[in-house]
Design an enzyme around this catalytic site. Structure first.
Site, PDB file in Angstrom:
ATOM      1  N   ASP A 213       0.894  -1.148  -0.056  1.00  0.00           N
ATOM      2  CA  ASP A 213       0.004  -0.073  -0.018  1.00  0.00           C
ATOM      3  C   ASP A 213       0.866   1.241   0.147  1.00  0.00           C
ATOM      4  O   ASP A 213       2.124   1.297   0.345  1.00  0.00           O
ATOM      5  CB  ASP A 213      -0.856   0.022   1.152  1.00  0.00           C
ATOM      6  CG  ASP A 213      -1.832  -1.153   1.587  1.00  0.00           C
ATOM      7  OD1 ASP A 213      -2.366  -1.683   0.463  1.00  0.00           O
ATOM      8  OD2 ASP A 213      -1.789  -1.966   2.260  1.00  0.00           O
ATOM      9  N   ASP A 238      -0.860  -2.450  -4.465  1.00  0.00           N
ATOM     10  CA  ASP A 238      -2.297  -2.869  -3.885  1.00  0.00           C
ATOM     11  C   ASP A 238      -3.332  -1.652  -3.445  1.00  0.00           C
ATOM     12  O   ASP A 238      -3.754  -1.166  -4.499  1.00  0.00           O
ATOM     13  CB  ASP A 238      -1.740  -3.295  -2.311  1.00  0.00           C
ATOM     14  CG  ASP A 238      -3.124  -4.107  -1.370  1.00  0.00           C
ATOM     15  OD1 ASP A 238      -3.853  -4.933  -2.383  1.00  0.00           O
ATOM     16  OD2 ASP A 238      -3.019  -4.310  -0.343  1.00  0.00           O
ATOM     17  N   ASP A 239      -3.303  -0.901  -2.234  1.00  0.00           N
ATOM     18  CA  ASP A 239      -4.261   0.105  -2.268  1.00  0.00           C
ATOM     19  C   ASP A 239      -3.373   1.446  -1.882  1.00  0.00           C
ATOM     20  O   ASP A 239      -2.445   1.307  -1.726  1.00  0.00           O
ATOM     21  CB  ASP A 239      -4.965  -0.173  -0.971  1.00  0.00           C
ATOM     22  CG  ASP A 239      -5.937  -1.379  -1.153  1.00  0.00           C
ATOM     23  OD1 ASP A 239      -6.620  -1.482  -2.105  1.00  0.00           O
ATOM     24  OD2 ASP A 239      -6.172  -2.251  -0.039  1.00  0.00           O
ATOM     25  N   ASP A 242      -4.975   2.447   3.399  1.00  0.00           N
ATOM     26  CA  ASP A 242      -5.407   1.025   3.950  1.00  0.00           C
ATOM     27  C   ASP A 242      -5.578   1.234   5.437  1.00  0.00           C
ATOM     28  O   ASP A 242      -4.614   1.135   6.084  1.00  0.00           O
ATOM     29  CB  ASP A 242      -4.618   0.079   3.222  1.00  0.00           C
ATOM     30  CG  ASP A 242      -5.476  -1.382   3.713  1.00  0.00           C
ATOM     31  OD1 ASP A 242      -6.245  -1.489   4.613  1.00  0.00           O
ATOM     32  OD2 ASP A 242      -5.049  -2.363   3.328  1.00  0.00           O
ATOM     33  N   ASN A 272      -5.214  -5.469  -4.762  1.00  0.00           N
ATOM     34  CA  ASN A 272      -6.482  -4.905  -4.645  1.00  0.00           C
ATOM     35  C   ASN A 272      -7.218  -3.475  -5.517  1.00  0.00           C
ATOM     36  O   ASN A 272      -8.122  -3.758  -5.937  1.00  0.00           O
ATOM     37  CB  ASN A 272      -6.858  -4.519  -3.094  1.00  0.00           C
ATOM     38  CG  ASN A 272      -6.905  -5.996  -2.320  1.00  0.00           C
ATOM     39  OD1 ASN A 272      -7.011  -5.821  -1.072  1.00  0.00           O
ATOM     40  ND2 ASN A 272      -7.038  -6.933  -2.871  1.00  0.00           N
ATOM     41  N   LYS A 277      -9.031   2.463   1.302  1.00  0.00           N
ATOM     42  CA  LYS A 277      -9.790   1.570   1.873  1.00  0.00           C
ATOM     43  C   LYS A 277     -10.040   1.765   3.474  1.00  0.00           C
ATOM     44  O   LYS A 277      -9.123   2.065   4.343  1.00  0.00           O
ATOM     45  CB  LYS A 277      -9.010   0.350   1.653  1.00  0.00           C
ATOM     46  CG  LYS A 277      -9.741  -1.042   2.493  1.00  0.00           C
ATOM     47  CD  LYS A 277      -8.731  -2.254   2.311  1.00  0.00           C
ATOM     48  CE  LYS A 277      -8.718  -2.629   1.167  1.00  0.00           C
ATOM     49  NZ  LYS A 277      -7.835  -3.970   0.708  1.00  0.00           N
ATOM     50  N   ALA A 429     -23.627  27.764  -0.095  1.00  0.00           N
ATOM     51  CA  ALA A 429     -23.589  26.247   0.485  1.00  0.00           C
ATOM     52  C   ALA A 429     -22.411  25.681   0.020  1.00  0.00           C
ATOM     53  O   ALA A 429     -21.817  26.111  -0.900  1.00  0.00           O
ATOM     54  CB  ALA A 429     -24.917  25.479   0.423  1.00  0.00           C
ATOM     55  N   ASP A 431     -20.063  23.516  -2.021  1.00  0.00           N
ATOM     56  CA  ASP A 431     -20.015  23.022  -3.682  1.00  0.00           C
ATOM     57  C   ASP A 431     -19.626  21.283  -3.424  1.00  0.00           C
ATOM     58  O   ASP A 431     -19.365  20.916  -2.205  1.00  0.00           O
ATOM     59  CB  ASP A 431     -18.724  23.498  -4.378  1.00  0.00           C
ATOM     60  CG  ASP A 431     -18.858  25.058  -4.784  1.00  0.00           C
ATOM     61  OD1 ASP A 431     -19.806  25.543  -4.569  1.00  0.00           O
ATOM     62  OD2 ASP A 431     -17.863  25.235  -4.915  1.00  0.00           O
ATOM     63  N   GLU A 436     -13.544  23.534  -3.446  1.00  0.00           N
ATOM     64  CA  GLU A 436     -14.612  24.823  -3.445  1.00  0.00           C
ATOM     65  C   GLU A 436     -14.297  25.644  -4.600  1.00  0.00           C
ATOM     66  O   GLU A 436     -12.930  26.070  -4.915  1.00  0.00           O
ATOM     67  CB  GLU A 436     -14.652  25.386  -2.055  1.00  0.00           C
ATOM     68  CG  GLU A 436     -15.677  26.533  -1.799  1.00  0.00           C
ATOM     69  CD  GLU A 436     -16.863  25.825  -1.327  1.00  0.00           C
ATOM     70  OE1 GLU A 436     -18.028  26.614  -1.341  1.00  0.00           O
ATOM     71  OE2 GLU A 436     -17.135  24.689  -1.393  1.00  0.00           O
TER      72      GLU A 436
END
Length: 437
Positions: A213, A238-239, A242, A272, A277, A429, A431, A436
């Site tokens: 990761d 991988d990620d 994580d 993955n 994650k 409000a 975005d 923003e």
């Protein structure tokens, strides 16, 4: 641009709700280390030491150790492997600073110290840096090449953390056979304005590419306050980020993850492949799981989900994020006490575009997101939808580069379509999405 955390807190860093002074050397002694130095020298700028180990033996709380530019090469750990599944360190940082007086290991201004562990030959799991102490601050270091020299283990690690109240700033972590930075335990750690990329674990017990990761936090209960802020993770096998098996809350903010789940610099499938994650406990329900938060973050072109609940056991907060061309952009797959799959997540002001937009949303608390509002999405809603250049140089203060990509165009119907969740915004409000207008 949204008033992002790296700018909001340029004068102060907030960890676990408590303001901490921004990083600058406090009163204390100053020492120097250089690749051409000697540990028998005086440790001055003119006569630097050679090793971080020697610097740690001398440094006390409040001291600063400047690491001069150049390559610090390692060929062995600081102890022998007791077995093929043992864990050994190339560099151990076990001496603590104190609150307000950390021990600083900083790159000398304008220089890059490169810690190259690619030649470490120990036949077990290897930690490049093992940070077990508290109140330590690493800044401006490049950490690369930590190997995994057998296939008996899942991975090695660039930097392993089990101490508390440490800061990891402006790090470049890459080409390690495992995660670039991994928080195993400890609370109040801040990972700030750091990059982790091109990590790949070809020799692992659970399959090549399945454990490298960008960043990981798998902490035990009772250690809150770990934060990833202004970080980037890309082309990790991988990620990107994580949080599996994290039993204390973690916050990720103002961070980017892209092209994870592929062999580095290719489109060849590997592990993955999720951008973020956000928890889970190995597909099992636990009663003491932790709630995590991700906000103002971007995930795109990841092999799998951009934002993934990963069978988490309670609803995490997903506020003001952008998912683009992931598969899907937001996957809220959770698990209930009966072990059944359910949708879990609190989602507000998120934007999903291209790829598959969402999955497992039934049961979530989701409103004011692009897929809830009936707005039409197209490239014209954005100033740019380019996925190139996200690894551009950081700004002079270390914050993320300001890019036009995936920012709303003037007149976009996604402007002011969100709801107040306690984060800064301009206009009537918030975005939708991470930025923003």
């Amino acid at each position: 641009m949204k008033i992002l955390a790296s700018l909001v807190f340029s004068a102060a860093i907030v960890v676990a709700g408590a303001p901490v002074a921004a990083s600058s050397p406090a009163a204390g002694k100053t020492y120097y280390v250089a690749p051409s130095g000697s540990d028998s020298a005086a440790g001055t700028q003119a006569a630097p030491w050679a090793s971080v180990a020697h610097a740690q033996a001398v440094a006390q709380a409040g001291d600063t150790v400047y690491l001069r530019g150049g390559t610090y090469g390692y060929s062995r750990a600081n102890k022998a492997c007791a077995s093929g599944t043992d864990r050994v360190d190339a560099i151990t940082l076990n001496k603590s600073g104190s609150s307000g007086n950390p021990i600083r290991y900083w790159a000398y201004p304008g220089e890059t110290p490169v810690f190259d562990f690619s030649r470490v030959s120990d036949n077990c799991r290897i930690k490049g840096f093992d940070v077990t102490g508290d109140y330590i601050h690493l800044k401006g270091l490049e950490v690369k090449g930590v190997p995994q020299n057998n296939n008996l283990n899942h991975e090695s690690w660039g930097i392993w953390v089990s101490g508390s109240n440490n800061t990891f700033e402006l790090l470049n972590l890459h080409n390690n056979m495992g995660p670039g930075l991994f928080i195993q335990d400890g609370g109040g750690n801040l990972v700030l304005d750091s990059d982790s990329h091109d990590n790949y674990d070809p020799r692992t017990s659970n399959g090549a590419g399945e454990s490298a990761d960008g960043f990981g936090a798998h902490i035990s209960a009772g250690h809150p306050g770990n934060v990833f802020r202004g970080c980037r993770a890309w082309w990790n096998s991988d990620d990107g980020f994580d949080l599996i098996n994290a039993f204390s809350s973690v916050t990720i903010e103002n961070s980017w993850a892209w092209r994870n789940g592929y062999l580095p610099e290719t489109t060849t499938s590997s592990g993955n492949g999720n951008g973020f994650k956000m928890g889970g406990y190995g597909g099992k329900y636990v009663s003491n799981g932790a709630k995590h938060t991700i906000r103002n973050s971007v995930a795109f072109n990841n092999k799998a989900a951009g934002f993934y609940a990963n069978h988490h056991t309670l609803a995490n907060d997903y506020f003001d994020n952008t998912g683009y061309n992931n598969h899907p952009d937001f996957n809220m797959l959770g698990i209930n006490s009966a072990g059944a799959a359910v949708g879990l997540g609190n989602l507000r002001n998120n934007l999903a575009y291209q790829g598959t937009l969402t999955s497992n949303m039934s049961g979530t608390n989701a409103s004011y997101n692009s897929w809830n509002l009936g707005v039409t999405l197209s490239d014209a809603q954005f100033r740019s939808v380019s996925t190139s250049g996200w690894d551009a140089a950081r700004q002079s203060d270390g914050s993320l580069p300001v890019l036009p990509h995936l920012r709303l165009a003037a007149g976009s119907t996604l402007i002011d379509k969100g709801t107040d969740v306690g984060l800064p915004y301009t206009g009537k409000a918030p975005d939708l999405g991470a930025f923003e207008s």
